[in-house]
Design a protein around this motif. Structure first.
Motif: not given
Length: 108
Positions: A2-4, A6-7, A26-27, A30, A32, A34-35, A67
């Motif tokens: 998921f982090n990748e 989002a990037e 993706a967020c 994640i 979090t 931050k997401a 989130c």
């Protein structure tokens, strides 16, 4: 990954509805703070064409729920095409956050 995912979103110069949906998904994965911040930033900057898309907004709604931002989820909920699933998702989120009265009100 998921982090990748989002990037990678931020490397795309002209995202379409599917890319926005994948980003919000993706967020949500994640989940979090931050997401959550990224979801809010992207949703705010997103074109109204995509904000009115019947598939993009539910993706953002799901990300807000996962989130933990029920206030934003509620705002999106009342602007999107609602389904039985979206009602159930919001009711479940209310119950998990110890707000069963909101769940019952939504059911009514």
């Amino acid at each position: 990954m998921f982090n990748e995912a989002a990037e990678v979103f931020f490397k795309i110069s002209n995202p379409d509805a599917i890319i926005y949906m994948l980003f919000f998904n993706a967020c949500a994965g994640i989940g979090t703070e931050k997401a959550l911040t990224l979801v809010k930033q992207v949703l705010t900057k997103m074109s109204t064409i995509y904000r009115s898309n019947p598939k993009v907004l539910p993706s953002a709604f799901d990300a807000f729920i996962k989130c933990g931002d029920l206030s934003s989820a509620e705002k999106v909920f009342f602007h999107m095409q609602r389904t039985t699933i979206s009602y159930g998702n919001l009711m479940n989120a209310y119950n998990k956050s110890d707000q069963p009265e909101k769940s019952l009100n939504l059911y009514k």
